[in-house]
Design a protein around this motif. Structure first.
Motif, short mmCIF file in Angstrom:
data_model
loop_
_atom_site.label_atom_id
_atom_site.label_comp_id
_atom_site.label_asym_id
_atom_site.label_seq_id
_atom_site.Cartn_x
_atom_site.Cartn_y
_atom_site.Cartn_z
N ARG A 134 6.16 1.80 -32.36
CA ARG A 134 4.95 2.28 -31.69
C ARG A 134 5.21 2.41 -30.20
NH1 ARG A 134 2.33 4.03 -36.14
NH2 ARG A 134 1.45 2.35 -37.42
N LYS A 135 4.44 3.27 -29.56
CA LYS A 135 4.56 3.49 -28.12
C LYS A 135 3.39 2.83 -27.39
CE LYS A 135 5.62 7.62 -26.56
NZ LYS A 135 5.46 9.05 -26.17
N ILE A 136 3.72 2.12 -26.31
CA ILE A 136 2.72 1.54 -25.42
C ILE A 136 2.96 2.12 -24.03
CG2 ILE A 136 1.84 -0.58 -24.37
CD1 ILE A 136 2.74 -2.08 -26.85
N GLY A 137 1.93 2.69 -23.42
CA GLY A 137 2.13 3.34 -22.13
C GLY A 137 0.89 3.33 -21.27
N THR A 138 1.07 3.72 -20.01
CA THR A 138 -0.03 3.86 -19.07
C THR A 138 0.43 4.75 -17.91
OG1 THR A 138 -1.69 2.64 -17.78
CG2 THR A 138 0.57 1.85 -17.66
N TRP A 139 -0.50 5.14 -17.05
CA TRP A 139 -0.13 5.93 -15.87
C TRP A 139 -1.11 5.66 -14.74
CZ3 TRP A 139 -2.72 10.18 -13.47
CH2 TRP A 139 -3.92 10.55 -14.07
N ILE A 140 -0.69 5.96 -13.53
CA ILE A 140 -1.56 5.83 -12.36
C ILE A 140 -1.38 7.06 -11.47
CG2 ILE A 140 -1.60 3.31 -12.33
CD1 ILE A 140 0.53 3.43 -10.13
N PRO A 141 -2.47 7.53 -10.85
CA PRO A 141 -2.37 8.63 -9.88
C PRO A 141 -2.11 8.07 -8.48
CG PRO A 141 -4.66 8.17 -10.34
CD PRO A 141 -3.87 7.19 -11.16
N VAL A 142 -1.24 8.76 -7.71
CA VAL A 142 -0.91 8.34 -6.36
C VAL A 142 -0.86 9.59 -5.47
CG1 VAL A 142 0.72 7.09 -4.89
CG2 VAL A 142 0.49 6.48 -7.30
N THR A 143 -1.39 9.49 -4.26
CA THR A 143 -1.34 10.64 -3.34
C THR A 143 0.05 10.75 -2.71
OG1 THR A 143 -2.04 9.33 -1.43
CG2 THR A 143 -3.77 10.32 -2.80
N ASP A 144 0.38 11.96 -2.25
CA ASP A 144 1.65 12.18 -1.56
C ASP A 144 1.80 11.28 -0.34
OD1 ASP A 144 2.24 14.09 -3.41
OD2 ASP A 144 1.73 15.80 -2.13
N GLU A 145 0.68 11.05 0.36
CA GLU A 145 0.74 10.23 1.56
C GLU A 145 1.19 8.80 1.23
OE1 GLU A 145 -1.77 13.70 2.44
OE2 GLU A 145 -1.67 12.27 0.78
N GLN A 146 0.69 8.26 0.12
CA GLN A 146 1.09 6.91 -0.27
C GLN A 146 2.57 6.85 -0.64
OE1 GLN A 146 -0.75 3.65 -0.82
NE2 GLN A 146 -1.57 4.76 0.94
N LEU A 147 3.07 7.93 -1.25
CA LEU A 147 4.46 7.94 -1.67
C LEU A 147 5.43 7.98 -0.51
CD1 LEU A 147 4.34 10.30 -4.77
CD2 LEU A 147 4.58 7.83 -4.73
N GLU A 148 4.96 8.32 0.69
CA GLU A 148 5.85 8.35 1.83
C GLU A 148 6.31 6.95 2.23
OE1 GLU A 148 3.79 10.50 4.84
OE2 GLU A 148 3.90 12.41 3.76
N ASP A 149 5.55 5.92 1.80
CA ASP A 149 5.94 4.53 2.07
C ASP A 149 6.86 4.08 0.95
OD1 ASP A 149 6.19 1.96 2.89
OD2 ASP A 149 4.11 1.39 2.55
#
Length: 410
Positions: A213-228
């Motif tokens: 079985r597969k267990i998964g999740t996801w989260i949204p992140v803005t480009d600005e946050q990814l710069e850190d």
């Protein structure tokens, strides 16, 4: 051929005898822990409690000795099997595990990925201003001292991972774990006179399957946050994999087996049950252990408790107020009847689990935790957002349900 160890047999016999003698004392004392009812030990209530503590320490030491000898026996048998048959399947599994796990952390894999490095960030021009300050500024008329936020994140209170590490782990390249279970065993072997007829026996096998079985999740992140980058790397390393493992930890215990759920231990048909009834809690656990030994011919090696139920065991007192497992100034045992105690918040209060986890349960990984990033979700491309996704594919197998028992009514 399996190698037998006389030392292991002798140590196991001593452990069983010590457990039996302590069980007899608890039975005499009854659920009220009335030491006046105990006639098999001489002395006053304190002397009898001291005997119980000494016997419990002896059981713990014998249990540790048996566990060590079991490990030695398994290692010796594994070496023997390796020399006779090779490690064809094991070597293939090891190479696959190395390829899947690699040497980089999840955060490093994420920040080194083409999806992250290919992002087009908007960087404006820099300007350097040389300004001479004529007036004196202090914290009253100017800026307050600058403060820098540290890297630490105080995580929300949530249930820790408590069961996964109890389960032996393996890997597979298939979409399911398929094995054969012996369902018929009729042994009519017997003595035959000269010219006599051989008695017929019978064997029957049935194919069993535990799907991946597969267990998964996801989260949204803005480009600005990814710069850190350092902060994102640390956060991905800790939280997304934790979410996956936390859900898997729960599924191992209470998954209902209906797709896409795993079938957890408590919803596996055939596990045994021992009601506490009027017994002291330790006696009920001992009776569950005995059921596993007699009905499954297995050796329980772990007990799992809701922390509130283990609290009741740890605080057991005699009718005249003496703590069975030691005074509040003492740490007390982390074992019961020689078996390790694991506290699990996901276990319903009032129920404990005893089982041979080492020999008759297995967590099989089809693919380890995988983290991916993309802006192709919905309108994320035009909104400057990224979706970070994580998942894992596993199967959980209980090979002999009768090797496990719940203790209810605690």
């Amino acid at each position: 051929m399996t190698i037998t160890f006389p030392a292991l047999t002798e140590a196991q016999g001593k452990l069983d005898a010590a457990r039996k003698s302590l069980h007899d004392v608890f039975t005499e004392a009854g659920p009220e822990m009335d030491m006046a009812k105990v006639t098999s030990i001489e002395g006053d209530s304190k002397a009898k409690v001291d005997w119980i503590r000494t016997k419990n320490t002896e059981i713990d030491e014998l249990a540790v000795e048996v566990e060590g000898l079991v490990d030695v026996a398994k290692a010796a048998n594994a070496v023997r099997e390796h020399s006779q048959k090779g490690e064809r399947r094991g070597e293939a599994g090891d190479e696959r595990g190395k390829t899947e796990r690699g040497t980089k952390s999840l955060g490093d894999l994420f920040t080194d990925s083409p999806a992250f490095k290919g992002r087009q960030g908007a960087v404006g021009p820099e300007a350097h201003l040389d300004i001479e300050l004529k007036a004196l500024l202090d914290t009253a008329t100017g800026w307050t001292p600058e403060t820098t936020r540290g890297p630490r994140i105080v995580e929300i209170i949530t249930r820790p991972i408590q069961l996964i590490d109890l389960i032996p782990q393996n890997s597979t390249g298939q979409a399911a774990v398929t094995y054969m279970e012996e369902t018929t065993y009729v042994n009519n072997a017997g003595e035959i006179p000269e010219g006599g007829i051989y008695p017929e026996s019978a064997l029957g096998l049935e194919e069993k399957t535990s799907p991946v079985r597969k267990i998964g999740t996801w989260i949204p992140v803005t480009d600005e946050q990814l710069e850190d980058v350092p902060q994102v790397r640390g956060y991905v390393n800790n939280r997304l994999p934790f979410m996956i493992r936390q859900r898997l930890d729960s599924q191992i215990l209470v998954g209902n087996g209906t797709a896409p759920n795993l079938r957890g231990l408590l919803n596996t048909s055939g596990i045994q049950t021992q009601a506490k009834g009027g017994d002291p809690g330790p006696d009920a656990v001992y009776k569950a252990m005995t059921k596993i030994k007699v009905n499954a011919l297995a050796m329980p090696n772990v007990t799992v408790w809701n922390p509130l139920d283990w609290q009741e065991i740890r605080l057991l007192r005699t009718t005249d107020g003496i703590y069975i497992w030691g005074s509040p100034s003492e740490p007390g045992p982390a074992r019961i009847w020689g078996l390790p105690v694991v506290e699990a918040f996901g276990l319903t209060e009032g129920t404990a689990v005893v089982g041979d986890f080492q020999n008759y349960s297995e967590l099989v990984t089809r693919r380890g935790i995988d983290v991916q990033i993309s802006n192709s979700h919905g309108t994320f491309f035009t909104e400057g957002k990224q979706a970070i996704r994580a998942d894992v594919r596993v199967a959980f197998v209980i090979y002999r349900p009768a090797a496990f028992a719940t203790v209810t009514g605690l």
